[in-house]
Motif scaffolding. Structure first.
Motif, PDB file in Angstrom:
ATOM      1  N   ASN A 168     -32.087 -11.416  87.999  1.00 12.39           N
ATOM      2  CA  ASN A 168     -32.781 -10.416  87.194  1.00 12.39           C
ATOM      3  C   ASN A 168     -32.327 -10.457  85.743  1.00 12.39           C
ATOM      4  OD1 ASN A 168     -34.168  -9.475  89.472  1.00 12.39           O
ATOM      5  ND2 ASN A 168     -32.438  -8.174  90.051  1.00 12.39           N
ATOM      6  N   PHE A 169     -33.196  -9.964  84.861  1.00 15.35           N
ATOM      7  CA  PHE A 169     -32.927  -9.994  83.428  1.00 15.35           C
ATOM      8  C   PHE A 169     -33.268  -8.630  82.837  1.00 15.35           C
ATOM      9  CE2 PHE A 169     -33.773 -10.919  78.964  1.00 15.35           C
ATOM     10  CZ  PHE A 169     -32.712 -11.776  78.648  1.00 15.35           C
ATOM     11  N   SER A 170     -32.387  -8.122  81.967  1.00 18.59           N
ATOM     12  CA  SER A 170     -32.606  -6.816  81.349  1.00 18.59           C
ATOM     13  C   SER A 170     -33.637  -6.909  80.235  1.00 18.59           C
ATOM     14  CB  SER A 170     -31.287  -6.275  80.778  1.00 18.59           C
ATOM     15  OG  SER A 170     -31.510  -5.097  80.042  1.00 18.59           O
ATOM     16  N   VAL A 171     -34.536  -5.927  80.194  1.00 17.68           N
ATOM     17  CA  VAL A 171     -35.557  -5.872  79.142  1.00 17.68           C
ATOM     18  C   VAL A 171     -35.528  -4.519  78.437  1.00 17.68           C
ATOM     19  CG1 VAL A 171     -37.076  -7.570  80.225  1.00 17.68           C
ATOM     20  CG2 VAL A 171     -37.282  -5.143  80.840  1.00 17.68           C
ATOM     21  N   ASN A 172     -34.387  -3.801  78.542  1.00 16.91           N
ATOM     22  CA  ASN A 172     -34.298  -2.453  77.986  1.00 16.91           C
ATOM     23  C   ASN A 172     -33.013  -2.271  77.183  1.00 16.91           C
ATOM     24  OD1 ASN A 172     -36.662  -1.366  79.471  1.00 16.91           O
ATOM     25  ND2 ASN A 172     -35.380  -1.752  81.265  1.00 16.91           N
ATOM     26  N   ASP A 173     -33.048  -1.256  76.297  1.00 20.80           N
ATOM     27  CA  ASP A 173     -31.838  -0.845  75.590  1.00 20.80           C
ATOM     28  C   ASP A 173     -30.891  -0.109  76.528  1.00 20.80           C
ATOM     29  OD1 ASP A 173     -32.338  -1.700  72.847  1.00 20.80           O
ATOM     30  OD2 ASP A 173     -33.959  -0.237  72.866  1.00 20.80           O
ATOM     31  N   TYR A 174     -31.487   0.649  77.472  1.00 25.11           N
ATOM     32  CA  TYR A 174     -30.726   1.445  78.417  1.00 25.11           C
ATOM     33  C   TYR A 174     -31.293   1.211  79.822  1.00 25.11           C
ATOM     34  CZ  TYR A 174     -29.487   3.919  74.118  1.00 25.11           C
ATOM     35  OH  TYR A 174     -29.058   4.225  72.855  1.00 25.11           O
ATOM     36  N   PRO A 175     -30.494   1.458  80.861  1.00 22.83           N
ATOM     37  CA  PRO A 175     -31.010   1.312  82.229  1.00 22.83           C
ATOM     38  C   PRO A 175     -32.145   2.298  82.496  1.00 22.83           C
ATOM     39  CG  PRO A 175     -28.605   1.440  82.221  1.00 22.83           C
ATOM     40  CD  PRO A 175     -29.068   1.816  80.849  1.00 22.83           C
ATOM     41  N   THR A 176     -33.005   1.964  83.411  1.00 22.56           N
ATOM     42  CA  THR A 176     -34.090   2.876  83.797  1.00 22.56           C
ATOM     43  C   THR A 176     -33.583   3.973  84.729  1.00 22.56           C
ATOM     44  OG1 THR A 176     -34.664   1.390  85.625  1.00 22.56           O
ATOM     45  CG2 THR A 176     -35.834   1.083  83.532  1.00 22.56           C
ATOM     46  N   GLN A 177     -32.383   3.805  85.277  1.00 19.55           N
ATOM     47  CA  GLN A 177     -31.792   4.809  86.156  1.00 19.55           C
ATOM     48  C   GLN A 177     -31.394   6.052  85.353  1.00 19.55           C
ATOM     49  OE1 GLN A 177     -31.134   1.624  86.299  1.00 19.55           O
ATOM     50  NE2 GLN A 177     -31.963   1.158  88.321  1.00 19.55           N
ATOM     51  N   SER A 178     -31.358   7.198  86.011  1.00 17.79           N
ATOM     52  CA  SER A 178     -30.973   8.444  85.336  1.00 17.79           C
ATOM     53  C   SER A 178     -29.467   8.676  85.376  1.00 17.79           C
ATOM     54  CB  SER A 178     -31.681   9.627  85.986  1.00 17.79           C
ATOM     55  OG  SER A 178     -31.376   9.710  87.377  1.00 17.79           O
ATOM     56  N   ASN A 179     -28.761   7.933  86.231  1.00 20.53           N
ATOM     57  CA  ASN A 179     -27.311   8.076  86.352  1.00 20.53           C
ATOM     58  C   ASN A 179     -26.648   6.713  86.132  1.00 20.53           C
ATOM     59  OD1 ASN A 179     -27.595  10.838  87.230  1.00 20.53           O
ATOM     60  ND2 ASN A 179     -28.161  10.037  89.247  1.00 20.53           N
ATOM     61  N   TYR A 180     -25.730   6.656  85.171  1.00 22.22           N
ATOM     62  CA  TYR A 180     -25.024   5.399  84.923  1.00 22.22           C
ATOM     63  C   TYR A 180     -23.788   5.653  84.063  1.00 22.22           C
ATOM     64  CZ  TYR A 180     -27.678   5.578  80.503  1.00 22.22           C
ATOM     65  OH  TYR A 180     -28.231   5.948  79.301  1.00 22.22           O
ATOM     66  N   LEU A 181     -22.931   4.652  83.986  1.00 22.71           N
ATOM     67  CA  LEU A 181     -21.738   4.706  83.144  1.00 22.71           C
ATOM     68  C   LEU A 181     -21.895   3.674  82.031  1.00 22.71           C
ATOM     69  CD1 LEU A 181     -18.851   5.920  82.775  1.00 22.71           C
ATOM     70  CD2 LEU A 181     -17.996   3.955  84.092  1.00 22.71           C
ATOM     71  N   ALA A 182     -21.903   4.148  80.786  1.00 19.97           N
ATOM     72  CA  ALA A 182     -21.994   3.245  79.635  1.00 19.97           C
ATOM     73  C   ALA A 182     -20.591   2.783  79.262  1.00 19.97           C
ATOM     74  CB  ALA A 182     -22.654   3.952  78.461  1.00 19.97           C
ATOM     75  N   ILE A 183     -20.436   1.480  79.061  1.00 21.68           N
ATOM     76  CA  ILE A 183     -19.139   0.891  78.725  1.00 21.68           C
ATOM     77  C   ILE A 183     -19.327   0.024  77.482  1.00 21.68           C
ATOM     78  CG2 ILE A 183     -17.246  -0.560  79.562  1.00 21.68           C
ATOM     79  CD1 ILE A 183     -18.405   0.040  82.433  1.00 21.68           C
ATOM     80  N   ARG A 184     -18.639   0.372  76.409  1.00 19.41           N
ATOM     81  CA  ARG A 184     -18.769  -0.371  75.150  1.00 19.41           C
ATOM     82  C   ARG A 184     -17.424  -0.971  74.786  1.00 19.41           C
ATOM     83  NH1 ARG A 184     -21.159   4.708  74.588  1.00 19.41           N
ATOM     84  NH2 ARG A 184     -23.431   4.647  74.708  1.00 19.41           N
ATOM     85  N   LEU A 185     -17.360  -2.306  74.807  1.00 15.96           N
ATOM     86  CA  LEU A 185     -16.138  -3.016  74.470  1.00 15.96           C
ATOM     87  C   LEU A 185     -16.132  -3.271  72.969  1.00 15.96           C
ATOM     88  CD1 LEU A 185     -16.226  -5.673  77.351  1.00 15.96           C
ATOM     89  CD2 LEU A 185     -15.312  -3.336  77.422  1.00 15.96           C
ATOM     90  N   LYS A 186     -15.189  -2.656  72.259  1.00 21.82           N
ATOM     91  CA  LYS A 186     -15.132  -2.774  70.809  1.00 21.82           C
ATOM     92  C   LYS A 186     -14.200  -3.920  70.420  1.00 21.82           C
ATOM     93  CE  LYS A 186     -17.368   1.234  70.188  1.00 21.82           C
ATOM     94  NZ  LYS A 186     -18.571   1.481  69.411  1.00 21.82           N
ATOM     95  N   HIS A 187     -14.752  -4.921  69.740  1.00 22.28           N
ATOM     96  CA  HIS A 187     -13.910  -5.961  69.157  1.00 22.28           C
ATOM     97  C   HIS A 187     -14.306  -6.140  67.700  1.00 22.28           C
ATOM     98  CE1 HIS A 187     -17.106  -8.564  71.184  1.00 22.28           C
ATOM     99  NE2 HIS A 187     -16.973  -7.594  72.042  1.00 22.28           N
ATOM    100  N   PRO A 188     -13.532  -6.886  66.911  1.00 23.62           N
ATOM    101  CA  PRO A 188     -13.743  -6.922  65.463  1.00 23.62           C
ATOM    102  C   PRO A 188     -15.193  -7.159  65.071  1.00 23.62           C
ATOM    103  CG  PRO A 188     -11.748  -8.096  66.018  1.00 23.62           C
ATOM    104  CD  PRO A 188     -12.396  -7.742  67.323  1.00 23.62           C
ATOM    105  N   GLU A 189     -15.759  -6.188  64.344  1.00 21.11           N
ATOM    106  CA  GLU A 189     -17.074  -6.282  63.737  1.00 21.11           C
ATOM    107  C   GLU A 189     -18.238  -6.341  64.732  1.00 21.11           C
ATOM    108  OE1 GLU A 189     -17.059  -9.505  60.993  1.00 21.11           O
ATOM    109  OE2 GLU A 189     -15.455  -8.665  59.762  1.00 21.11           O
TER     110      GLU A 189
END
Length: 324
Positions: A86-107
């Motif tokens: 499968n391949f994502s075609v969205n900015d956010y999941p279509t599900q109403s419940n999820y955990l967003a995880i953002r890995l911050k690295h330089p720039e």
């Protein structure tokens, strides 16, 4: 006796062979694709991880994780994935419940979403691949988030820090909490200042940091102020009589005195410079450490600095161990 090959046998053979070949190719593709794990940035390049739980399309709170051990644990858990077709075609999941995880690295940052669909857990990268994971990964990541969220509530308030000069003429103070900035649920002090006790006047003041320490000289003229931000720490001197700030030798000044192998890593510095003792009323001793150029060694050392003559009197350093 001759063996005849009918047109029907030849046609069947011509049809079946390509089907077998295609099936073989598809099988190999599926096996190799699904065996591919999620590609994550190098642990040493991840400065922090931002996590946010979304339930019924509403945020339950956002936390920032900057502890190195917690970052390594989260990355290890995230690696337990397998790529799907499968391949994502969205900015956010279509599900109403999820955990967003953002890995911050330089720039830049790597954005991932963890959710459950049916009885299966997935990790989705927006406009990229979708990976399959398991319940253990789900539990571990939500546990990291929950602990950070609970700490967020307990670290909001900060105790006022008051340190009097030896003669009692001045008080160094760290106060308040800046709730507009946070890291791992902790807020920095709202401000730092030096107060003249005879009339209550503020001699010097500055914005706060996540931590602060004050170290007075015996004659009460100078105070060494040690502060820490999210990924670095520094020290400087304030003249309590007039509020003038005296800068101490920093990473650039010290690295210029060291050999090639002890030069700082340009991608991940993590410099910490902390005043630890007054040698006399005008000479301060400072401990320091930072990541070396090869990225897996740490340089540490101590120098003594004469404030009056602007001179480094002593400097020694070692390079050893793993930076973690």
């Amino acid at each position: 006796m001759y063996e005849y090959s009918t047109p029907y046998k030849k046609s069947a053979f011509v049809i079946i062979l390509p089907v077998l070949i295609i099936g073989f190719v598809v099988t190999i593709f599926l096996l190799t694709t699904q065996a591919k794990a999620l590609e994550l940035p190098n642990a040493s390049s991840v400065l922090s991880i931002e996590m946010e739980q979304i339930t019924d399309h509403e945020s339950l709170g956002q936390v920032m994780i900057s502890d190195r051990d917690e970052i390594n644990t989260a990355l290890s858990v995230l690696s337990q994935t397998r790529k799907t077709l499968n391949f994502s075609v969205n900015d956010y999941p279509t599900q109403s419940n999820y955990l967003a995880i953002r890995l911050k690295h330089p720039e830049e940052q790597t954005i991932l979403y963890l959710y459950k669909e049916g009885n299966t857990y997935y990790i989705e990268m927006p406009y990229a691949d979708i990976y399959r994971t398991n319940e253990d990964t789900n539990v571990a990541l939500y546990n990291i988030y929950s602990v950070a969220l609970n700490n967020h509530a307990t670290k909001t308030a900060k105790d006022t820090l008051l340190v009097d000069s030896p003669n009692g003429a001045y008080t160094a103070k760290a106060y308040g909490a800046n709730t507009n900035v946070t890291a791992a649920g902790e807020y920095p002090y709202d401000g730092l200042c030096i107060i003249r006790n005879s009339d209550g006047a503020t001699v010097w003041n500055e914005d706060g940091y996540y931590s602060a320490q004050f170290l007075w000289s015996d004659n009460s003229k100078y105070v060494a102020i040690c502060v820490e931000a999210r990924t670095w720490g520094e020290s400087f001197i304030v003249d309590a009589e007039n509020g003038n700030v005296i800068k101490l030798p920093d990473l650039n000044a010290i690295s210029a005195l060291l050999d090639t192998t002890s030069q700082p890593d340009t991608n991940r510095l993590d410099p910490y410079f902390k005043a630890v003792d007054w040698v006399n009323d005008s000479t301060i001793c400072v401990d320091y450490r930072f990541i070396a150029r090869d990225g897996d060694k740490e340089v540490s050392g101590t120098y003594e600095y004469d404030l009056i003559n602007d001179n480094i009197l002593l400097n020694n350093s070692t390079i050893s161990g793993s930076s973690g």
